[in-house]
Design an enzyme around this catalytic site. Structure first.
Site, PDB file in Angstrom:
ATOM      1  CE  LYS A  12      25.884  -0.724  24.604  1.00  0.00           C
ATOM      2  NZ  LYS A  12      25.967  -0.281  26.027  1.00  0.00           N
ATOM      3  CG  ASP A 137      29.984  -2.146  24.466  1.00  0.00           C
ATOM      4  OD1 ASP A 137      30.178  -3.058  25.289  1.00  0.00           O
ATOM      5  OD2 ASP A 137      29.528  -1.028  24.772  1.00  0.00           O
TER       6      ASP A 137
END
Length: 297
Positions: A12, A137
């Site tokens: 990401k 995350d």
């Protein structure tokens, strides 16, 4: 590893990262947009009937006791009481310490895959809550969509992003996230913004008016000149910035041909430090999104 199944774990990008406060317990309050990209680690898993969790391949720089994939498997097994085990091997392509969420993504993929292989039938919400125990995350990767993220990473809302290519440059250095967040030079009072404000500007104008930025970038750039040099180089092509706590710098490019040309001309080192370059495409959803049955959402 003929009996192993392969599961992808995408990286990401933090399209921006604002530190808007700090909780009494020391955790930082953030705002960010997380964008999935098609840079993948590969997780190979073979379900076992003996209940053991076995790491069958070493990862350079990652001790088994610290391996989030092993921790994720044990966490799911303990939480659900499953009698099954797993043999796990990881093929790394996402650079360690690059600010791209590789370790968190690997852990999320293990949770998603074993939830399917072990038939533990946890919902997406349950898996996200479990994943938060492994790292801030991890829930995002289980959520599986590009997202507006707030709090310490647990407040996640879907966001629509335009199709884009990204050129990434990652200096081969180790950056301590804890050290960056504990720096006295880090500002922790950025005024909170909104999804609507981001959607209006998108990343193309973010650098020009500095409304959206990475609060960690100034701290890291001062300590690691190679990161600053990567960002400065990519800024000639657009709104370049650092992802997460570094070390990756990136720039959004609208066309594939232009992105290919930029990557081809990237220097192989900055400040005498080797730099790895990547060309990635933004994704709309995690490749394993549909492994969690809709009725479980």
């Amino acid at each position: 590893m003929e009996s192993f199944e392969r599961f992808l774990a995408p990286a990401k990008l933090n399209l921006f990262l604002h530190v808007v406060g700090r909780r009494p317990d020391g955790y930082h309050l953030l705002q960010s947009v997380f964008c999935l990209i098609d840079l993948y680690d590969s997780i190979y898993i073979d379900s076992r009937s003996d209940g053991k969790i076995v790491r069958v391949k070493e990862i350079a720089g990652v001790h088994e006791a610290d391996d989030l994939c092993v921790k994720a498997a044990w966490l799911l097994k303990t939480h659900t009481g499953s009698a099954y085990g797993a043999s796990i091997a990881v093929e790394k392509c996402i650079p360690l310490g690059g600010g791209l969420g590789g370790g968190s993504s690997d852990a999320a993929t293990v949770l998603i895959a074993l939830n399917k292989l072990w038939n533990t039938k946890l919902s997406r919400k349950e898996l996200m809550e479990l994943g938060l125990k492994l790292g801030a995350d991890v829930p995002f990767f289980i959520f599986g969509k590009n997202a507006w993220v707030e709090g310490i990473g647990e407040k996640i809302s879907p966001i629509s992003l335009s199709p884009s290519y990204y050129v990434l440059a990652t200096p081969q250095i180790n950056i301590s996230t804890q050290q960056v967040f504990s720096s006295e030079e880090l500002t922790r009072n950025t005024i909170p913004t909104t999804i609507a404000a981001f959607s209006e500007l998108q990343i193309g104008n973010c650098v020009k008016n500095d409304t959206f930025h990475n609060d960690l970038e100034r701290v890291v750039s001062k300590q690691y000149p190679a990161v600053e040099n990567c960002i400065s180089y990519l800024k000639r092509y657009g709104a370049a910035r650092m992802s997460g706590s570094g070390a990756t710098a990136f720039v959004k490019i609208d066309t594939l041909d232009e992105a290919i040309g930029i990557k081809a001309n990237l220097p192989t080192e900055f400040s005498s430090i080797p730099v790895f370059s990547y060309l990635a495409r933004g994704l709309n959803e995690h490749p394993l999104y549909n492994l969690i049955a809709e009725e479980q959402v």
